[in-house]
Write a protein that holds these residues in place. Structure first.
Motif, PDB file in Angstrom:
ATOM      1  N   SER A  88      29.771  -4.188   7.085  1.00 23.69           N
ATOM      2  CA  SER A  88      29.049  -3.503   8.165  1.00 23.69           C
ATOM      3  C   SER A  88      27.929  -2.618   7.624  1.00 23.69           C
ATOM      4  O   SER A  88      26.861  -2.524   8.233  1.00 23.69           O
ATOM      5  CB  SER A  88      30.010  -2.643   8.982  1.00 23.69           C
ATOM      6  OG  SER A  88      30.915  -3.447   9.659  1.00 23.69           O
ATOM      7  N   TYR A  93      26.734  -0.186  10.447  1.00 23.41           N
ATOM      8  CA  TYR A  93      27.445   1.087  10.291  1.00 23.41           C
ATOM      9  C   TYR A  93      26.783   1.931   9.213  1.00 23.41           C
ATOM     10  O   TYR A  93      26.529   1.430   8.108  1.00 23.41           O
ATOM     11  CB  TYR A  93      28.918   0.811   9.930  1.00 23.41           C
ATOM     12  CG  TYR A  93      29.705   2.068   9.642  1.00 23.41           C
ATOM     13  CD1 TYR A  93      29.999   2.958  10.664  1.00 23.41           C
ATOM     14  CD2 TYR A  93      30.124   2.375   8.356  1.00 23.41           C
ATOM     15  CE1 TYR A  93      30.701   4.117  10.401  1.00 23.41           C
ATOM     16  CE2 TYR A  93      30.830   3.533   8.091  1.00 23.41           C
ATOM     17  CZ  TYR A  93      31.113   4.405   9.111  1.00 23.41           C
ATOM     18  OH  TYR A  93      31.799   5.554   8.864  1.00 23.41           O
ATOM     19  N   ASP A  94      26.500   3.165   9.563  1.00 26.14           N
ATOM     20  CA  ASP A  94      25.937   4.101   8.582  1.00 26.14           C
ATOM     21  C   ASP A  94      27.078   4.882   7.948  1.00 26.14           C
ATOM     22  O   ASP A  94      27.828   5.550   8.660  1.00 26.14           O
ATOM     23  CB  ASP A  94      24.966   5.081   9.263  1.00 26.14           C
ATOM     24  CG  ASP A  94      23.703   4.383   9.735  1.00 26.14           C
ATOM     25  OD1 ASP A  94      23.342   3.349   9.142  1.00 26.14           O
ATOM     26  OD2 ASP A  94      23.095   4.859  10.706  1.00 26.14           O
ATOM     27  N   PRO A  95      27.204   4.828   6.627  1.00 26.39           N
ATOM     28  CA  PRO A  95      28.333   5.525   6.000  1.00 26.39           C
ATOM     29  C   PRO A  95      28.191   7.035   6.081  1.00 26.39           C
ATOM     30  O   PRO A  95      27.083   7.550   6.252  1.00 26.39           O
ATOM     31  CB  PRO A  95      28.267   5.060   4.541  1.00 26.39           C
ATOM     32  CG  PRO A  95      26.851   4.718   4.330  1.00 26.39           C
ATOM     33  CD  PRO A  95      26.339   4.202   5.631  1.00 26.39           C
ATOM     34  N   SER A  96      29.309   7.729   5.955  1.00 28.88           N
ATOM     35  CA  SER A  96      29.263   9.191   5.915  1.00 28.88           C
ATOM     36  C   SER A  96      28.555   9.601   4.618  1.00 28.88           C
ATOM     37  O   SER A  96      28.439   8.789   3.685  1.00 28.88           O
ATOM     38  CB  SER A  96      30.676   9.757   5.928  1.00 28.88           C
ATOM     39  OG  SER A  96      31.335   9.420   4.724  1.00 28.88           O
ATOM     40  N   GLN A 109      35.489  -5.056   5.456  1.00 30.27           N
ATOM     41  CA  GLN A 109      34.667  -5.066   6.676  1.00 30.27           C
ATOM     42  C   GLN A 109      33.691  -3.893   6.702  1.00 30.27           C
ATOM     43  O   GLN A 109      32.576  -4.021   7.204  1.00 30.27           O
ATOM     44  CB  GLN A 109      35.566  -5.004   7.920  1.00 30.27           C
ATOM     45  CG  GLN A 109      36.331  -6.281   8.210  1.00 30.27           C
ATOM     46  CD  GLN A 109      37.652  -6.358   7.463  1.00 30.27           C
ATOM     47  OE1 GLN A 109      37.893  -5.618   6.515  1.00 30.27           O
ATOM     48  NE2 GLN A 109      38.510  -7.270   7.886  1.00 30.27           N
ATOM     49  N   THR A 110      34.128  -2.756   6.148  1.00 33.07           N
ATOM     50  CA  THR A 110      33.238  -1.589   6.117  1.00 33.07           C
ATOM     51  C   THR A 110      32.029  -1.871   5.222  1.00 33.07           C
ATOM     52  O   THR A 110      30.886  -1.563   5.584  1.00 33.07           O
ATOM     53  CB  THR A 110      34.012  -0.348   5.627  1.00 33.07           C
ATOM     54  OG1 THR A 110      35.040  -0.083   6.564  1.00 33.07           O
ATOM     55  CG2 THR A 110      33.125   0.882   5.511  1.00 33.07           C
ATOM     56  N   GLU A 160      37.719   2.290  -2.116  1.00 29.87           N
ATOM     57  CA  GLU A 160      38.866   2.544  -1.238  1.00 29.87           C
ATOM     58  C   GLU A 160      38.496   2.533   0.240  1.00 29.87           C
ATOM     59  O   GLU A 160      38.836   3.441   1.007  1.00 29.87           O
ATOM     60  CB  GLU A 160      39.567   3.844  -1.628  1.00 29.87           C
ATOM     61  CG  GLU A 160      40.188   3.761  -3.007  1.00 29.87           C
ATOM     62  CD  GLU A 160      40.993   4.972  -3.371  1.00 29.87           C
ATOM     63  OE1 GLU A 160      40.575   6.077  -3.014  1.00 29.87           O
ATOM     64  OE2 GLU A 160      42.044   4.801  -4.021  1.00 29.87           O
ATOM     65  N   VAL A 161      37.750   1.496   0.609  1.00 25.10           N
ATOM     66  CA  VAL A 161      37.461   1.249   2.025  1.00 25.10           C
ATOM     67  C   VAL A 161      37.785  -0.225   2.282  1.00 25.10           C
ATOM     68  O   VAL A 161      38.123  -0.954   1.351  1.00 25.10           O
ATOM     69  CB  VAL A 161      35.976   1.543   2.382  1.00 25.10           C
ATOM     70  CG1 VAL A 161      35.661   3.012   2.261  1.00 25.10           C
ATOM     71  CG2 VAL A 161      35.021   0.716   1.529  1.00 25.10           C
ATOM     72  N   THR A 162      37.661  -0.657   3.532  1.00 24.54           N
ATOM     73  CA  THR A 162      37.955  -2.065   3.810  1.00 24.54           C
ATOM     74  C   THR A 162      36.725  -2.929   3.519  1.00 24.54           C
ATOM     75  O   THR A 162      35.594  -2.427   3.507  1.00 24.54           O
ATOM     76  CB  THR A 162      38.372  -2.262   5.277  1.00 24.54           C
ATOM     77  OG1 THR A 162      37.308  -1.791   6.106  1.00 24.54           O
ATOM     78  CG2 THR A 162      39.636  -1.502   5.605  1.00 24.54           C
ATOM     79  N   ASP A 193      40.204   4.423   6.226  1.00 22.47           N
ATOM     80  CA  ASP A 193      38.834   3.925   6.236  1.00 22.47           C
ATOM     81  C   ASP A 193      38.019   4.637   7.318  1.00 22.47           C
ATOM     82  O   ASP A 193      38.421   4.663   8.482  1.00 22.47           O
ATOM     83  CB  ASP A 193      38.863   2.418   6.499  1.00 22.47           C
ATOM     84  CG  ASP A 193      37.500   1.796   6.399  1.00 22.47           C
ATOM     85  OD1 ASP A 193      37.194   1.270   5.328  1.00 22.47           O
ATOM     86  OD2 ASP A 193      36.730   1.857   7.375  1.00 22.47           O
ATOM     87  N   GLU A 194      36.888   5.207   6.919  1.00 22.08           N
ATOM     88  CA  GLU A 194      36.123   6.028   7.860  1.00 22.08           C
ATOM     89  C   GLU A 194      35.554   5.216   9.025  1.00 22.08           C
ATOM     90  O   GLU A 194      35.451   5.717  10.135  1.00 22.08           O
ATOM     91  CB  GLU A 194      35.006   6.787   7.132  1.00 22.08           C
ATOM     92  CG  GLU A 194      33.990   5.909   6.437  1.00 22.08           C
ATOM     93  CD  GLU A 194      32.839   6.699   5.874  1.00 22.08           C
ATOM     94  OE1 GLU A 194      33.088   7.705   5.213  1.00 22.08           O
ATOM     95  OE2 GLU A 194      31.685   6.290   6.123  1.00 22.08           O
ATOM     96  N   ASP A 213      37.508  -2.329  -2.840  1.00 22.38           N
ATOM     97  CA  ASP A 213      38.676  -1.827  -3.573  1.00 22.38           C
ATOM     98  C   ASP A 213      38.323  -0.596  -4.405  1.00 22.38           C
ATOM     99  O   ASP A 213      39.069   0.373  -4.453  1.00 22.38           O
ATOM    100  CB  ASP A 213      39.244  -2.918  -4.487  1.00 22.38           C
ATOM    101  CG  ASP A 213      39.924  -4.018  -3.695  1.00 22.38           C
ATOM    102  OD1 ASP A 213      40.242  -3.775  -2.509  1.00 22.38           O
ATOM    103  OD2 ASP A 213      40.121  -5.126  -4.253  1.00 22.38           O
ATOM    104  N   LEU A 238      30.831   8.983   1.663  1.00 18.03           N
ATOM    105  CA  LEU A 238      30.910   7.597   1.182  1.00 18.03           C
ATOM    106  C   LEU A 238      29.595   7.183   0.519  1.00 18.03           C
ATOM    107  O   LEU A 238      29.597   6.467  -0.490  1.00 18.03           O
ATOM    108  CB  LEU A 238      31.262   6.655   2.347  1.00 18.03           C
ATOM    109  CG  LEU A 238      31.439   5.175   2.001  1.00 18.03           C
ATOM    110  CD1 LEU A 238      32.481   4.968   0.908  1.00 18.03           C
ATOM    111  CD2 LEU A 238      31.814   4.374   3.241  1.00 18.03           C
ATOM    112  N   GLN A 292      34.850  -7.527  -1.488  1.00 19.97           N
ATOM    113  CA  GLN A 292      36.225  -7.056  -1.627  1.00 19.97           C
ATOM    114  C   GLN A 292      36.388  -6.177  -2.872  1.00 19.97           C
ATOM    115  O   GLN A 292      37.062  -5.140  -2.830  1.00 19.97           O
ATOM    116  CB  GLN A 292      37.194  -8.244  -1.690  1.00 19.97           C
ATOM    117  CG  GLN A 292      38.666  -7.848  -1.673  1.00 19.97           C
ATOM    118  CD  GLN A 292      39.072  -7.089  -0.419  1.00 19.97           C
ATOM    119  OE1 GLN A 292      38.956  -7.601   0.695  1.00 19.97           O
ATOM    120  NE2 GLN A 292      39.539  -5.867  -0.577  1.00 19.97           N
TER     121      GLN A 292
END
Lengths: 141, 70
Positions: free
Chosen positions: B32, B38-41, B28-29, B24-26, A76-77, B21, B44, B17
């Motif tokens: 956020s 949180y700013d995604p890449s 929590q991500t 493929e991240v959590t 996870d990033e 799934d 993502l 969730q």
């Protein structure tokens, strides 16, 4: 996780264990009768072998039995960014505090010349390595 | 960076969730990102946009409010 490294450690550990047991059976004095307390050398080799096997088996088993959720969490990033940021801040703190601690200990006489210059030299090598990584990353990015 | 991820996710009747799934991240991500913590890449962000079949600008916008094109 670099499994190849752990497999290599496992193999080296196995070889050391076999070597240690073989030396124990044959006797160290057959090869070098000048070595004082040769039995300790056998114990040390066997211990190193067992130690290497133990520290490499745990990550290999963990990697094999990892759930999908654990795999996702590892890649996870955001989790990676959290750890990178924590590591970077810890590095900054260490880079500033270590010289002060070293100089403080040396000034108050708690450190001899050998330890001071060894630790100081090691510190400078790490700082140089950091600079090298910065330059390498600048070229790459 | 602002985003409409929460809104879009709810439109697709998904919980955090389920989206996590798929991407493929959590979970929590996802939370956020939705809260703006949180700013995604870029990778993502593209994955999210592709999953919802939208352009990145339709989901994400910068602080000046540019983006959110439809």
């Amino acid at each position: 996780m670099n499994l190849r490294l752990f497999w290599s450690l496992e193999v080296v550990g196995g070889l050391l264990l076999v070597l240690g047991v073989a030396l124990g059976i044959v006797g160290v004095d057959k090869f070098d009768d000048t070595m004082p307390q040769g039995d300790y050398a056998v114990f040390a080799i066997v211990f190193m072998g067992v130690f290497l096997i133990m520290i490499s088996t745990v990550p290999i088993l963990y990697e094999k039995n990892k759930t999908k959720q654990q795999r996702i969490e590892e890649k996870d990033e955001r989790v990676m960014a959290i750890y990178q940021s924590a590591k970077a801040k810890t590095f900054n703190l260490m880079a500033v505090s270590i010289p002060f601690v070293l100089i403080g200990l040396a000034l108050f006489g708690f450190m001899n010349k050998v330890s001071f210059f060894t630790l100081g030299g090691l510190y400078l090598i790490f700082i140089e390595y950091f600079a090298f990584q910065v330059i390498k990353n600048q070229e790459m990015m | 960076m602002k985003n409409k991820l929460s809104e879009i996710r709810k439109q697709h009747r998904m919980n955090q969730q389920e989206l996590a799934d798929v991407l493929e991240v959590t979970r929590q991500t996802i939370g956020s990102i939705e809260n703006g913590r949180y700013d995604p890449s870029l990778q993502l962000a593209f994955k999210i946009a592709r999953y919802f079949d939208m352009a990145i600008e339709e989901i994400f916008s910068d602080e000046r409010g540019e983006g959110y094109e439809s």
